[in-house]
Design a protein around this motif. Sequence first.
Motif, PDB file in Angstrom:
ATOM      1  N   ILE A 138     108.024  -3.623 129.617  1.00 50.31           N
ATOM      2  CA  ILE A 138     107.904  -2.356 128.923  1.00 50.31           C
ATOM      3  C   ILE A 138     109.012  -2.255 127.875  1.00 50.31           C
ATOM      4  O   ILE A 138     110.148  -2.663 128.095  1.00 50.31           O
ATOM      5  N   GLY A 139     108.688  -1.687 126.718  1.00 53.52           N
ATOM      6  CA  GLY A 139     109.628  -1.640 125.612  1.00 53.52           C
ATOM      7  C   GLY A 139     109.423  -2.770 124.633  1.00 53.52           C
ATOM      8  O   GLY A 139     110.269  -3.013 123.771  1.00 53.52           O
ATOM      9  N   THR A 140     108.291  -3.483 124.757  1.00 56.93           N
ATOM     10  CA  THR A 140     107.989  -4.607 123.878  1.00 56.93           C
ATOM     11  C   THR A 140     106.543  -4.524 123.407  1.00 56.93           C
ATOM     12  O   THR A 140     105.750  -3.708 123.880  1.00 56.93           O
ATOM     13  N   LEU A 141     106.201  -5.402 122.467  1.00 50.82           N
ATOM     14  CA  LEU A 141     104.831  -5.614 122.013  1.00 50.82           C
ATOM     15  C   LEU A 141     104.447  -7.055 122.336  1.00 50.82           C
ATOM     16  O   LEU A 141     105.309  -7.893 122.598  1.00 50.82           O
ATOM     17  N   THR A 142     103.142  -7.362 122.297  1.00 50.11           N
ATOM     18  CA  THR A 142     102.646  -8.684 122.688  1.00 50.11           C
ATOM     19  C   THR A 142     102.149  -9.450 121.462  1.00 50.11           C
ATOM     20  O   THR A 142     101.350  -8.930 120.684  1.00 50.11           O
ATOM     21  N   LEU A 143     102.618 -10.688 121.315  1.00 53.86           N
ATOM     22  CA  LEU A 143     102.217 -11.545 120.201  1.00 53.86           C
ATOM     23  C   LEU A 143     101.499 -12.773 120.736  1.00 53.86           C
ATOM     24  O   LEU A 143     102.004 -13.460 121.627  1.00 53.86           O
ATOM     25  N   GLN A 144     100.297 -13.049 120.182  1.00 50.73           N
ATOM     26  CA  GLN A 144      99.547 -14.262 120.498  1.00 50.73           C
ATOM     27  C   GLN A 144      99.491 -15.125 119.237  1.00 50.73           C
ATOM     28  O   GLN A 144      99.114 -14.645 118.172  1.00 50.73           O
ATOM     29  N   GLU A 145      99.842 -16.399 119.382  1.00 49.90           N
ATOM     30  CA  GLU A 145      99.870 -17.319 118.247  1.00 49.90           C
ATOM     31  C   GLU A 145      98.895 -18.471 118.493  1.00 49.90           C
ATOM     32  O   GLU A 145      98.816 -18.996 119.605  1.00 49.90           O
ATOM     33  N   TYR A 146      98.178 -18.870 117.435  1.00 49.77           N
ATOM     34  CA  TYR A 146      97.133 -19.884 117.543  1.00 49.77           C
ATOM     35  C   TYR A 146      97.336 -20.960 116.489  1.00 49.77           C
ATOM     36  O   TYR A 146      97.755 -20.676 115.362  1.00 49.77           O
ATOM     37  N   SER A 147      96.971 -22.199 116.831  1.00 45.57           N
ATOM     38  CA  SER A 147      97.048 -23.320 115.888  1.00 45.57           C
ATOM     39  C   SER A 147      95.751 -23.473 115.117  1.00 45.57           C
ATOM     40  O   SER A 147      95.227 -24.578 114.940  1.00 45.57           O
ATOM     41  N   ASN A 148      95.202 -22.372 114.658  1.00 48.72           N
ATOM     42  CA  ASN A 148      94.020 -22.348 113.800  1.00 48.72           C
ATOM     43  C   ASN A 148      93.983 -20.983 113.124  1.00 48.72           C
ATOM     44  O   ASN A 148      94.753 -20.084 113.467  1.00 48.72           O
ATOM     45  N   THR A 149      93.078 -20.808 112.172  1.00 49.11           N
ATOM     46  CA  THR A 149      93.002 -19.542 111.439  1.00 49.11           C
ATOM     47  C   THR A 149      91.966 -18.589 112.011  1.00 49.11           C
ATOM     48  O   THR A 149      91.695 -17.546 111.414  1.00 49.11           O
ATOM     49  N   ALA A 150      91.389 -18.917 113.163  1.00 48.48           N
ATOM     50  CA  ALA A 150      90.308 -18.112 113.727  1.00 48.48           C
ATOM     51  C   ALA A 150      90.729 -17.274 114.925  1.00 48.48           C
ATOM     52  O   ALA A 150      89.893 -16.657 115.563  1.00 48.48           O
ATOM     53  N   LEU A 151      92.023 -17.253 115.263  1.00 48.54           N
ATOM     54  CA  LEU A 151      92.477 -16.543 116.459  1.00 48.54           C
ATOM     55  C   LEU A 151      91.676 -16.991 117.675  1.00 48.54           C
ATOM     56  O   LEU A 151      91.258 -16.179 118.504  1.00 48.54           O
ATOM     57  N   ALA A 152      91.456 -18.294 117.775  1.00 49.44           N
ATOM     58  CA  ALA A 152      90.599 -18.835 118.833  1.00 49.44           C
ATOM     59  C   ALA A 152      91.303 -19.972 119.557  1.00 49.44           C
ATOM     60  O   ALA A 152      92.236 -20.587 119.040  1.00 49.44           O
ATOM     61  N   GLY A 153      90.833 -20.232 120.780  1.00 51.09           N
ATOM     62  CA  GLY A 153      91.391 -21.301 121.581  1.00 51.09           C
ATOM     63  C   GLY A 153      92.631 -20.854 122.342  1.00 51.09           C
ATOM     64  O   GLY A 153      92.945 -19.667 122.413  1.00 51.09           O
ATOM     65  N   PRO A 154      93.369 -21.816 122.932  1.00 47.61           N
ATOM     66  CA  PRO A 154      94.584 -21.472 123.681  1.00 47.61           C
ATOM     67  C   PRO A 154      95.615 -20.801 122.773  1.00 47.61           C
ATOM     68  O   PRO A 154      95.780 -21.177 121.614  1.00 47.61           O
ATOM     69  N   ALA A 155      96.323 -19.809 123.318  1.00 49.26           N
ATOM     70  CA  ALA A 155      97.317 -19.068 122.546  1.00 49.26           C
ATOM     71  C   ALA A 155      98.686 -19.173 123.199  1.00 49.26           C
ATOM     72  O   ALA A 155      98.801 -19.282 124.421  1.00 49.26           O
ATOM     73  N   PHE A 156      99.717 -19.132 122.371  1.00 44.90           N
ATOM     74  CA  PHE A 156     101.089 -19.041 122.869  1.00 44.90           C
ATOM     75  C   PHE A 156     101.462 -17.567 122.904  1.00 44.90           C
ATOM     76  O   PHE A 156     101.368 -16.863 121.890  1.00 44.90           O
ATOM     77  N   LEU A 157     101.869 -17.080 124.062  1.00 45.56           N
ATOM     78  CA  LEU A 157     102.120 -15.652 124.271  1.00 45.56           C
ATOM     79  C   LEU A 157     103.610 -15.371 124.325  1.00 45.56           C
ATOM     80  O   LEU A 157     104.364 -16.083 124.991  1.00 45.56           O
ATOM     81  N   SER A 158     104.045 -14.320 123.634  1.00 44.22           N
ATOM     82  CA  SER A 158     105.452 -13.917 123.663  1.00 44.22           C
ATOM     83  C   SER A 158     105.549 -12.406 123.545  1.00 44.22           C
ATOM     84  O   SER A 158     104.588 -11.728 123.198  1.00 44.22           O
ATOM     85  N   LYS A 159     106.741 -11.863 123.859  1.00 40.70           N
ATOM     86  CA  LYS A 159     107.001 -10.431 123.789  1.00 40.70           C
ATOM     87  C   LYS A 159     108.026 -10.153 122.690  1.00 40.70           C
ATOM     88  O   LYS A 159     109.001 -10.884 122.539  1.00 40.70           O
ATOM     89  N   LEU A 160     107.802  -9.064 121.940  1.00 37.57           N
ATOM     90  CA  LEU A 160     108.686  -8.700 120.841  1.00 37.57           C
ATOM     91  C   LEU A 160     109.263  -7.314 121.076  1.00 37.57           C
ATOM     92  O   LEU A 160     108.579  -6.423 121.580  1.00 37.57           O
ATOM     93  N   SER A 161     110.495  -7.114 120.657  1.00 37.81           N
ATOM     94  CA  SER A 161     111.136  -5.812 120.811  1.00 37.81           C
ATOM     95  C   SER A 161     110.891  -4.889 119.625  1.00 37.81           C
ATOM     96  O   SER A 161     111.358  -3.746 119.619  1.00 37.81           O
ATOM     97  N   SER A 162     110.149  -5.378 118.626  1.00 44.28           N
ATOM     98  CA  SER A 162     109.795  -4.564 117.464  1.00 44.28           C
ATOM     99  C   SER A 162     108.578  -5.195 116.799  1.00 44.28           C
ATOM    100  O   SER A 162     108.265  -6.362 117.039  1.00 44.28           O
ATOM    101  N   PRO A 163     107.868  -4.448 115.937  1.00 45.73           N
ATOM    102  CA  PRO A 163     106.714  -5.024 115.232  1.00 45.73           C
ATOM    103  C   PRO A 163     107.156  -5.889 114.059  1.00 45.73           C
ATOM    104  O   PRO A 163     106.838  -5.632 112.899  1.00 45.73           O
ATOM    105  N   SER A 164     107.906  -6.928 114.366  1.00 49.62           N
ATOM    106  CA  SER A 164     108.405  -7.860 113.364  1.00 49.62           C
ATOM    107  C   SER A 164     108.414  -9.252 113.973  1.00 49.62           C
ATOM    108  O   SER A 164     108.921  -9.440 115.083  1.00 49.62           O
TER     109      SER A 164
END
Length: 234
Positions: free
Chosen positions: A39-65
Amino acid sequence: MTCTLYEPTTLISTFLPLVPLAFLYHVAFPVVSAASDIIGTLTLQEYSNTALAGPAFLSKLSSPSFTVSTSAVTGPCSAYLTGTLIFPNPGIYNFTCTFQSTTTGWAWLDGHQICTDGNTYHLEPGRYDNPLWIRRERLVAGVSNGSAVPVRPMPLRVKVMYNGDCEKHPPKFDMQWKRIDAKASDENSPDSVTTLIPHLPPVEQRRDAVQNSLAKGWGTWLHPNILSIVKLPE
């Protein structure tokens, strides 16, 4: 901008809005790297393609940056930032977004498009919902008009894509906001803190599920030449 902890059990759900076509390209897959629901964070999913598809790397951010992680993606890439913002007070807020190394990029708050990188299409000021009026929640049974009604939770979605080499030029995004109808004393008060929640409200999660199911089996929604998909007489 300051972030504080927030108890998710007090989160008030918002109503399910209509499903705009602009969201229908995202298909969800299980992530390969889990992070705790902090709590106190946002969720970022990163993909090795431009379609937001397939396996994603998940991380938490303390700001929308964020800057897309070069250790998580290779080649063309995309990223999807989600969560919920709870502003300290209702009012009119102006949002400033910065996109770097993006082919396309959008930001939505409670379904309102507040920012774009201007690469896909350019919107003149006043053509999108920025500034945005942040309201209080609807009154519910047992709450009188004189009682303090909480500010409506605002679901946040940010999507960026880059069709170049993300290792050499990682996409970046930053979002700042300012209440433009407030006095300076209001902005510096102890309760002028925006709360971050790392997940979307349940109804917004169901909205994403509906969009994902509709997106399966479709081609791209963006056609620069509509004649390319229309069969003309031979």
